[in-house]
Design an enzyme around this catalytic site. Structure first.
Site, mmCIF file in Angstrom:
data_model
loop_
_atom_site.group_PDB
_atom_site.id
_atom_site.type_symbol
_atom_site.label_atom_id
_atom_site.label_comp_id
_atom_site.label_asym_id
_atom_site.label_seq_id
_atom_site.Cartn_x
_atom_site.Cartn_y
_atom_site.Cartn_z
ATOM 1 N N ASP A 189 0.855 -1.177 0.000
ATOM 2 C CA ASP A 189 0.000 0.000 0.000
ATOM 3 C C ASP A 189 0.897 1.235 0.000
ATOM 4 O O ASP A 189 2.094 1.144 0.281
ATOM 5 C CB ASP A 189 -0.897 -0.033 1.240
ATOM 6 C CG ASP A 189 -1.814 1.170 1.330
ATOM 7 O OD1 ASP A 189 -2.325 1.586 0.282
ATOM 8 O OD2 ASP A 189 -1.989 1.690 2.434
ATOM 9 N N THR B 271 -2.540 1.019 -4.656
ATOM 10 C CA THR B 271 -3.083 2.101 -3.845
ATOM 11 C C THR B 271 -4.416 2.577 -4.384
ATOM 12 O O THR B 271 -4.676 2.505 -5.588
ATOM 13 C CB THR B 271 -2.085 3.287 -3.778
ATOM 14 O OG1 THR B 271 -2.667 4.345 -3.033
ATOM 15 C CG2 THR B 271 -1.742 3.795 -5.166
ATOM 16 N N GLY B 272 -5.252 3.061 -3.486
ATOM 17 C CA GLY B 272 -6.514 3.671 -3.905
ATOM 18 C C GLY B 272 -6.365 5.142 -4.194
ATOM 19 O O GLY B 272 -7.338 5.808 -4.549
#
Length: 1089
Positions: A379, A661-662
């Site tokens: 992340d 990752t968002g």
């Protein structure tokens, strides 16, 4: 369907309750499920069968307790460990389920546990509270039913999101009686895992109102900058989008465990062959020689045939020879793994003193897998970065501020000893802000007009909101932490943003309050990569202030800025080389008449029914020209300490790191460059941004042609089979592909790639790239990417994250690592290992992982060797005892051989052995490579150990046999008997295998690698970030509409002062799904040959 009727009515629809379950067992299911999982291990099933055979007196020459006691011990130990792990999951679940929430019950707000919340309940949330379930927002403390939420747990983004209630429900306010009478019915989509989509209809008061994602607050969000809000539960518990994305807890086994299952089957087949040989020998011996013994044994004629005798002998030898794989092997393996886990827990170099957080091995069964990692899925937010934006440098009118020089004028590095600028004399300064260059403060005090204009722009050109807390301190509400860093920096230098209305901005310039009329906000979007404000100062001058990506803004400058442009560009390159996120700053003086004409055209464009967005964009382009350059800013998106060094070291160990990752694409790319995952030295960076499966396939095809050449057909993406074949194919591809490449793909494109036949092309391309960045991905997509690599690459994977949005990825990977960061403990609770900082991953893998793999492999090789040497003596003895299944050794010696006689040396080796020190393991990451190639324990090494054991058993039997054969003492009597012969062999066996372990130690001691002092890794890149203030698109319109302002403002008196927008345009634009555009990135990147 949801409604706000009493709780009993909701039961008619069989809705899920709000209780969550992340545990694997309960009291009733623990025993059957755990036993089923344990007997999936072939060895446990094998020993159970042996135990059954030992209960049959006719074939057993060993007592049953020699098997049942260690079998029960192993199963009990494993069950206790599994129960302990699951107990902590239950404890975590109970902690969440017992959180309190205010629920409207019987026209009163009552505290209720989360697990008792039902679909249809109306809940009150207060500022900084977690959202208990997926809610339909009904009303809030903010104007027009607005509220602000932080979605870091869902998508990793820390910038605030805006949600707005329907106008018909926002009128309910905080009136409990009206809320209690609310009887609307919601018909909506079924529960799903799509975080950015929601479709439904609210039927209330004989009318229907459409619902979208902007009306919904999801579980896992945190209410921010909003005093209170009311919402109705739409989805609860397992139906919430957060839980739909969380994935299931899986039973994880190491590759060595899986190999052991195969080897146990092979060994069992080998024992069957030996048993058949000895059974045939027994039948032949019984038929030819056995009859001569019946006189002494008093057998009745025909009572026992030679064939039946051979059949019983077969099973007897299966029992006797089963010590090739004794159950003590698995006891020893568990003890060694437990020891390795404690070493991780006790490692002071992985202890984070600031938060008093040690590293923790939350499982004891995966340690050696840490030494075989090939892919790391990480992340970004909170894992690689600290979620802290800091103003570090700036360039104003061709001069850099923020650097520190020594007495000779040489640039020097900022250290802890360096004294920062003292801002304490100023009022309302940020306490944590630090700046080390005193010259900027001097320029401000001297009244440099360019410096004043620069700071004035930072104070005016933004979308920040301000408020005062109870202590009278000025607090900024920021949509983007980047903008917050710039406004805070200006505040510390004396230019303080105080407040705003839809038509004014009030600031304080060096102690003097000044109010500017806000005439227009030219909002940011991903295509423009800039934002501007048009204001009128108290002197009546109209100014346009603009900030944005330098690649965009430099094209808008007046030709007179050529010299300053060149100088500022050099400064930007310097800033970018240090990994800072850069932003260009410019302004323009506007003529009153020109602005009136332009503003009239903007009003016409805003009410247009056709091509509205295109006309507005054209007008923005028209006025944002002939700008005068002021300078540039440099903001640091603070990486966690040691991230660059860790990434570099893991890359040298041939570990590929993928960032999932968002967050926004541009932000993810910036971090990629800052971490040295992306560099200017790369041959190419492939960007996949197609919106359909066809577009994605075409983009992948073009990238593969660039990477492989148009005539390459050596791989089709389907890579399955043995590890050796996989590595051979990888080597072919790596030899064919020269240079370093990177792949960047967004969530929309990834969705098409994962759900179609394109995934094989995606995987092939991604695995040949040095770095892969997947942005705007959902938690479920993270898990799908991990599963894709696991399935087709046959590689050991590790996932690391710190938030609830990383849980599914952590559960899917072979190894899950949780970082105890700022986003809660969900990732830690779902992980196999946890610690506080990303940099500790380097030590976990290169030291503990490598040592665990090295020790376990050496232990297994030695254990198989000594047990083949110990057991196969029975096979040779069978030819001299009439194949009678008579044991060579005493029964107690057989029982205690592995538990007592040879246990300590092999356990000591398996727990404490080191081929090199921990520092050498860190300094030479290449030492990690054997684990990835599975060189230390594989089928070939196993066969070598077996042959070595067979040879040793042959020597151990026949040398004593030859020594005792036909030997007489001084009295002429035989000096040997069965017991003397057995004791001699047993003693020789213990001595030989104990000395042999020392010989292995010497054979595997190699020259220690030279310690190479690695210089501090620094980023050297000329690439500049695209933008560093990416607030949500449409937020500028929200500000100018006044719908997020708490205070009522008198209507403007002049048409010029009023910025007229369509009353619904701001929320329509806000609801548009923003898609990252990458054309500018692709154009900037050139292929280096």
């Amino acid at each position: 369907m949801s409604n706000a009727l009493p709780q009993t009515n909701t039961m008619l629809f069989l809705f899920q309750d709000n209780r969550i379950h992340t545990s694997k067992y309960n009291i009733l299911t623990f025993l059957p499920i755990n036993l089923f999982e344990q007997f999936q291990r072939v060895a446990n099933a094998y020993f159970l069968c042996l135990l059954i055979l030992q209960l049959i007196p006719e074939i057993s020459s060993l007592t049953w307790f020699t098997t049942i006691v260690p079998l029960v011990l192993v199963i009990t130990m494993t069950a206790v460990k599994d129960a302990t792990d699951d107990f902590f999951r239950h404890k975590s679940d109970n902690q969440v389920n017992n959180r309190q929430s205010e629920v409207l019950i019987d026209s009163k707000l009552q505290n209720e546990k989360w697990m008792n919340v039902k679909v249809g309940d109306i809940i009150k949330l207060e500022n900084n509270q977690f959202v208990a379930a997926d809610l339909l927002l009904l009303s809030s403390s903010e104007p027009h039913g607005l509220c602000y939420v932080e979605t870091a747990e869902l998508d990793g983004e820390t910038n605030l999101k805006v949600r707005q209630a329907l106008s018909v429900t926002s009128e309910l306010g905080a009136d409990i009686s009206r809320l209690a009478r609310f009887d609307g019915i919601v018909v909506c989509e079924a529960p799903n895992n799509k975080l950015d989509k929601f479709m439904g209809i609210l039927s209330w008061k004989d009318s229907k109102h459409p619902l979208n994602n902007e009306k919904i607050i999801l579980r896992g969000c945190i209410l921010r900058n909003t005093s209170w809000c009311f919402g109705m539960v739409i989805f609860a518990g397992p139906d919430t989008k957060l839980m739909q994305n969380s994935g299931k807890t899986k039973f994880k086994r190491t590759s060595i465990d899986r190999l052991m299952n195969t080897l146990v089957l092979w060994i069992f087949g080998f024992l069957i062959c030996l048993g058949i040989i000895l059974a045939i020998g027994n039948s032949i011996w019984e038929s030819q020689i056995g009859d001569q013994f019946r006189t002494f044994l008093f057998w009745n004629e025909g009572e026992k045939s030679s064939v039946f005798s051979g059949f019983l002998t077969f099973w007897s030898y299966i029992i006797i020879l089963n010590t090739v794989v004794p159950i003590s092997l698995y006891v020893s393996v568990e003890v060694i793994r437990l020891g390795h886990s404690y070493f991780i827990n006790w490692d002071r170099k992985m202890y984070y003193s600031r938060k008093a957080t040690p590293a923790e091995a939350r499982t004891t069964t995966l340690n050696e897998e840490l030494g075989q990692i090939e892919y790391i899925f990480s992340d970004k937010t909170g894992t690689l970065t600290q979620n802290i934006m800091t103003f570090k440098r700036c360039s104003i009118n061709g001069k850099i501020y923020g650097e520190v020089h020594d007495d000779l004028g040489q640039k020097m590095e900022v250290t802890q000893e360096k004294e920062p600028v003292n801002f304490s004399v100023k009022s309302q300064v940020g306490r944590e802000f630090q700046f080390f260059d005193h010259s900027l403060l001097e320029s401000i005090e001297l009244g440099d007009p360019k410096v004043h204009e620069f700071l004035r722009l930072l104070t005016l050109c933004h979308t920040v909101m301000s408020e005062e807390n109870s202590a009278g301190e000025l607090i900024y509400q920021v949509q983007s932490p980047d903008e917050g860093a710039l406004v805070t920096a200006a505040r510390n230098f004396g230019f303080i943003f105080k407040s705003r209305t839809p038509e004014t901005i009030t600031i304080e310039e060096l102690g003097t309050p000044v109010t500017y009329q806000l005439l227009a906000i030219l909002d940011f979007n991903n295509t423009r990569k800039r934002m501007s404000v048009i204001v009128r100062n108290p002197e009546g001058q109209i100014k346009l202030y603009s900030k944005g990506a330098d690649t965009i803004l430099f094209e808008k400058l007046h030709p007179s800025n050529e010299d300053l442009l060149s100088l500022t560009s050099d400064h930007l390159s310097e800033f970018a080389g240090e990994g800072l996120r850069t932003l260009a700053i410019a302004y323009r003086d506007l003529d009153d008449k020109y602005f009136k004409e332009w503003h009239k055209m903007l009003e016409d464009a805003n009410v247009a029914t056709e091509e509205r967005d295109e006309r507005i964009a054209g007008l923005y382009e028209e006025i944002e020209r002939d700008l005068m350059l002021l300078g540039a800013t440099a903001v640091e998106d603070k990486l966690q300490e040691g991230v660059i060094e860790t990434v570099t070291s893991l890359s040298l160990a041939n570990i590929k790191i993928w960032v999932l990752t968002g967050d926004k694409q541009e932000t993810a790319i910036n971090i990629g460059y800052a971490c040295n995952m992306l560099t200017d030295d790369m041959n190419d960076v492939f960007v996949i941004a197609g919106n359909t499966a066809i577009e994605v396939r075409e983009e992948l095809r073009k990238a593969k042609e660039n990477l492989f050449g148009q005539n390459s057909n050596f791989s089709n993406g389907h890579v399955v089979g043995e590890k050796k074949q996989q590595l051979e194919l990888d080597s072919v591809v790596e030899e064919t592909v020269t240079g370093d490449y990177a792949l960047i793909i967004n969530g929309h494109s990834l969705a098409h790639a994962l759900e179609s036949d394109v995934k094989n092309d995606l995987l092939e391309l991604a695995c040949m790239c040095k770095t892969v960045v997947c942005c705007r991905v959902t938690p479920l997509q993270k898990a799908q990417v991990v599963e894709l690599v696991k399935k087709y690459r046959n590689a050991v994977t590790l996932a690391i994250g710190d938030g609830a949005n990383d849980v599914s990825m952590i559960k899917s990977a072979h190894i899950g690592v949780g970082i105890s960061g700022q986003e809660g403990l969900q990732a830690v609770l779902a992980s196999d290992y946890s610690f506080a900082q990303f940099r500790y991953l380097q030590r976990l893998l290169l030291v503990h992982g490598r040592w665990s793999y090295f020790r376990m492999c050496k232990f297994l090789c030695y254990f198989f060797y000594k047990n083949f040497a110990f057991t196969l003596v029975h096979f040779w003895f069978g030819f001299f005892c009439g194949f009678s299944a008579q044991t060579v050794y005493d029964q107690w010696f057989i029982t205690l051989f592995n538990i007592v006689y040879t246990s300590l040396p092999v356990l000591a080796m398996g727990i404490f052995d080191q081929d090199v020190s921990d520092q050498n393991s860190m300094d030479c990451p290449q030492l990690y490579r054997p684990g990835q190639l599975n060189l230390l324990f594989n089928k070939r090494r196993f066969f070598i150990c077996v042959l070595h054991g067979i040879y040793t058993s042959f020597v151990l039997f026949f040398i004593p046999y030859g020594a005792f054969y036909n030997v007489a003492g001084e009295d002429g009597q035989h000096i040997s008997d069965y017991q003397s012969f057995a004791v001699t062999m047993a003693t020789s066996l213990v001595i030989v295998v104990s000395v042999q372990i020392r010989q292995w130690q010497k054979a595997q001691k190699k020259a220690k690698p030279l310690r190479s002092r690695r210089t501090r890794t620094r980023r050297s890149s000329s690439r500049r970030s695209g933008y560093a203030f990416a607030h949500q698109e449409g937020y500028g319109e929200l500000i100018t509409s006044g719908k997020n302002m708490r205070a009522k403002i008198p209507p403007p008196t002049s048409e010029l002062e009023k910025t007229h927008y369509n009353s619904t345009s701001w929320i329509e634009n806000l609801c548009k799904k923003t898609t990252d555009t990458v054309s500018s990135i692709s154009q900037d990147k050139t292929v280096k040959l």
